[in-house]
Scaffold this active site. Structure first.
Site, PDB file in Angstrom:
ATOM      1  N   GLY A  53       0.858  -1.237   0.013  1.00 15.73           N
ATOM      2  CA  GLY A  53       0.111  -0.006   0.199  1.00 15.73           C
ATOM      3  C   GLY A  53       0.959   1.172   0.146  1.00 15.73           C
ATOM      4  CB  CYS A  80       4.844  -4.004   0.045  1.00 18.82           C
ATOM      5  SG  CYS A  80       5.683  -2.544  -0.497  1.00 18.82           S
ATOM      6  CE1 TYR A  81       1.430   1.203   5.960  1.00 18.91           C
ATOM      7  CE2 TYR A  81      -0.514   0.022   5.504  1.00 18.91           C
ATOM      8  CZ  TYR A  81       0.197   0.743   6.106  1.00 18.91           C
ATOM      9  OH  TYR A  81      -0.485   1.614   7.028  1.00 18.91           O
ATOM     10  CG  HIS A 168       5.398  -5.568  -4.912  1.00 23.69           C
ATOM     11  ND1 HIS A 168       4.323  -5.470  -4.278  1.00 23.69           N
ATOM     12  CD2 HIS A 168       5.791  -4.509  -4.437  1.00 23.69           C
ATOM     13  CE1 HIS A 168       4.250  -4.313  -3.781  1.00 23.69           C
ATOM     14  NE2 HIS A 168       5.219  -3.741  -3.753  1.00 23.69           N
ATOM     15  CD  GLU A 170       2.675  -8.434  -5.559  1.00 27.35           C
ATOM     16  OE1 GLU A 170       3.279  -9.223  -4.999  1.00 27.35           O
ATOM     17  OE2 GLU A 170       2.316  -7.228  -5.467  1.00 27.35           O
ATOM     18  CB  SER A 221     -18.503  -3.213 -26.885  1.00 27.21           C
ATOM     19  OG  SER A 221     -17.804  -4.015 -26.368  1.00 27.21           O
ATOM     20  CG  ASP A 225     -14.154  -7.982 -20.509  1.00 20.86           C
ATOM     21  OD1 ASP A 225     -13.682  -9.350 -20.685  1.00 20.86           O
ATOM     22  OD2 ASP A 225     -13.765  -7.098 -20.116  1.00 20.86           O
ATOM     23  CE  LYS A 368      -9.802  -8.997 -21.733  1.00 23.12           C
ATOM     24  NZ  LYS A 368     -10.878  -7.746 -21.685  1.00 23.12           N
TER      25      LYS A 368
END
Ligand code: XMP
Length: 520
Positions: A53, A80-81, A168, A170, A221, A225, A368
């Site tokens: 964060g 991290c945070y 991190h 990730e 569209s 998605d 996704k």
């Protein structure tokens, strides 16, 4: 089925953590750090992950570590945070700093058997993004990695199964990041048994339960998605679904016709095309500020949709939205007021308060590629499921400055040249995927910047096209594609020669971060 609760402290990468955990076949959900504990515990998590964060633990009003996390006695991975919070709360010390360390760093680890167990390696590259750092371990912890700037780059207390990383794991830039997350899952004793294969069946059952016998509307569209969402609803409730395609005039060359015909061929749901080009172009006249453009388009879109639904005398109660998990997280997490302002993704939050529909969001908890997997599972063809992302507000955001029909046509003409040349060279990743620099997303941008040129014997004073092509897996970080010079040369010369009003072509060599993929 075992699951993990991730508490979000406002990091840019929180949703990537969720993604990595799901890739490791563990179901997880992301909660704001101050979520109602009852709600978090209702998931019956077997472990917690605390995200990073932007705050310092010393800032007044900064997010705090909820007591139930440690009190639960469950394993914790703090990033991290999250690591700083853990140290701060358990008797260690955090050194405040207003200097940030941002980017790649090399860490050393010699602790065999730790979460970042080195195996044959003793040092590797990680991604750091922090100001403060832990400078005294809490009782019971040992340091398991160090870097030049960060003597305690990781720490753990294996007895209590508390693990913390200053970097991190990730993000893709961290070597062995997936392995580290996998090690946490294993050491925490969480069973990895979540299989996302039955997602389509599950989603259809939920849709049937929500919708009953009522009618449903969807605006499609052509994007992955909205297409997959509509297809799922159609599979679930058949002709109770009516779809609209609103032509905003902001699509690429021939795109509207292609979207309509592909949809009709593959979905067999009722589709009403609506030509609203003039409405949009008029509404955008004189507007140059990107957030303003997005607002106008979002608002216009929903009003036209309502108007058309009424015109058909539709008494639908439900509206399908192709909201996916990153949209949800991006527009609702903590400390995201700022992040959300970076880009108002109009899929979420753009709906007016007085909308008279209940939303059906069958993709709300999917990433996704999970959406793509569902699309393939229900038999949608590759050209629908593997389409490159295209922003909701369409070319309005790639047409910097005022959006006029003439400028849109200029942009479309340049864009199709670029796309066709990439296709001919086999470099559209999702179409051919053989070339080593297959682009995950590639497009042209029109800048309202005029410069002097010469053409024949004459001086020109015209606008600029930027070519943008990136390689990326997750669209959260991206690198510019190393396109061959001769391809760039061909595209550039074709654009300047074939597109009136453009005398200069540039290639964008910025990575994300710090740039974004889109210009706007
Ligand atoms: P950026 O520019 O933030 O974009 O690096 C990341 C990805 O998101 C797409 N994008 C959008 N998609 N509505 C969307 O559905 C939007 O308003 C929007 N803006 C950006 C972008 O094309 C890229 O793939």
């Amino acid at each position: 089925m075992d699951s993990i609760a991730i508490l979000d402290f406002g990091a840019q990468y929180s949703q990537l953590i969720a993604r990595r955990v799901r890739e490791a076949h563990v179901y997880c959900e992301l909660f704001p750090w101050d979520a109602d504990p009852a709600k978090v515990l209702a998931l019956k998590p077997k472990a917690f992950i605390l995200s990073g964060g932007p705050n310092s633990v010393y800032e007044p009003g900064a997010p705090t570590l909820p007591a139930y996390v440690i009190n639960s006695g469950l394993p914790v991975l703090a990033i991290c945070y999250g690591m700083q919070l853990l140290a701060h709360n358990l008797g260690g010390h955090v050194a405040g700093s207003n200097k940030r360390e941002y980017g790649r760093a090399e860490i050393q680890s010699a602790n065999e058997g730790s979460l970042i167990s080195p195996g044959s390696r003793s040092s590797f590259q990680v991604w750091m993004s922090h100001g403060d750092k832990v400078d005294r371990l809490p009782p019971g912890f040992t340091a398991t990695a160090t870097s030049v700037n960060c003597p305690i780059a990781a720490m753990e207390d294996p007895a209590r199964k508390l693990f913390a990383l200053q970097f991190h794991p990730e993000v893709n830039h961290t070597e062995y990041g997936r392995e580290i997350i996998g090690n946490f899952i294993a050491q925490a004793g969480v069973k990895a048994e979540w299989i996302p294969g039955s997602m389509a069946e599950e989603a259809m059952a939920k849709i049937r339960a929500q919708v009953g016998k009522d009618k449903v509307l969807a605006a499609v569209s052509g994007g992955v998605d909205s297409t997959v969402a509509a297809a799922l609803v159609h599979r679930a409730v058949g002709d109770q679904l009516t779809c609209f395609y609103i032509d905003t005039g902001l699509m690429r060359q021939n795109e509207s016709d292609q979207v309509i015909s592909t949809f009709r061929e593959n979905l067999h749901a009722t589709l009403h095309p609506v030509n609203a080009v003039e409405d949009f172009i008029e509404a955008l006249a004189g507007v140059t500020e990107p957030e303003h453009k997005r607002k106008i388009i979002g608002e216009k879109f929903i009003r036209i949709f309502e108007r058309e639904a009424q015109r058909l005398g539709h008494d639908a109660k439900f509206l399908v939205q192709g909201t996916i998990y990153p949209d949800v997280v991006e527009s609702s997490g903590v400390g995201r007021e700022k992040a959300a302002k970076i880009k108002t993704h109009h899929n979420v939050g753009g709906l007016p308060d007085d909308l008279h529909f209940s939303l059906v969001e069958p993709l709300r908890y999917l990433f996704k590629d999970e959406v793509r997997a569902v699309g393939s599972e229900i038999g949608l063809p590759g050209e629908m499921v593997w389409r490159q992302p295209f922003p909701g507000p369409g070319l309005a955001i790639r047409c910097l400055g005022e959006v006029t029909w003439e400028r849109l046509e200029k942009l479309r003409a340049a864009d199709i040249i670029f796309t066709n040349e990439l296709r001919a060279a086999g470099m559209l990743k999702n179409e051919i995927a053989k070339h080593p620099v297959g682009t995950a997303q590639a497009f042209a941008v029109l800048l309202p910047v005029k410069s002097v040129g010469v053409m024949g014997d004459g001086r020109t004073y015209e606008e600029t096209i930027v070519l943008r092509a990136v390689t990326t897996d997750d669209f959260m970080t991206a690198d510019w594609a190393r396109l061959p010079y001769d391809l760039l040369a061909r595209v550039s010369s074709r654009i300047v020669n074939e597109v009136k009003g453009v005398n200069r072509v540039t290639y964008d060599v910025s990575s994300k971060p710090p740039a974004t993929i889109e210009w706007e």
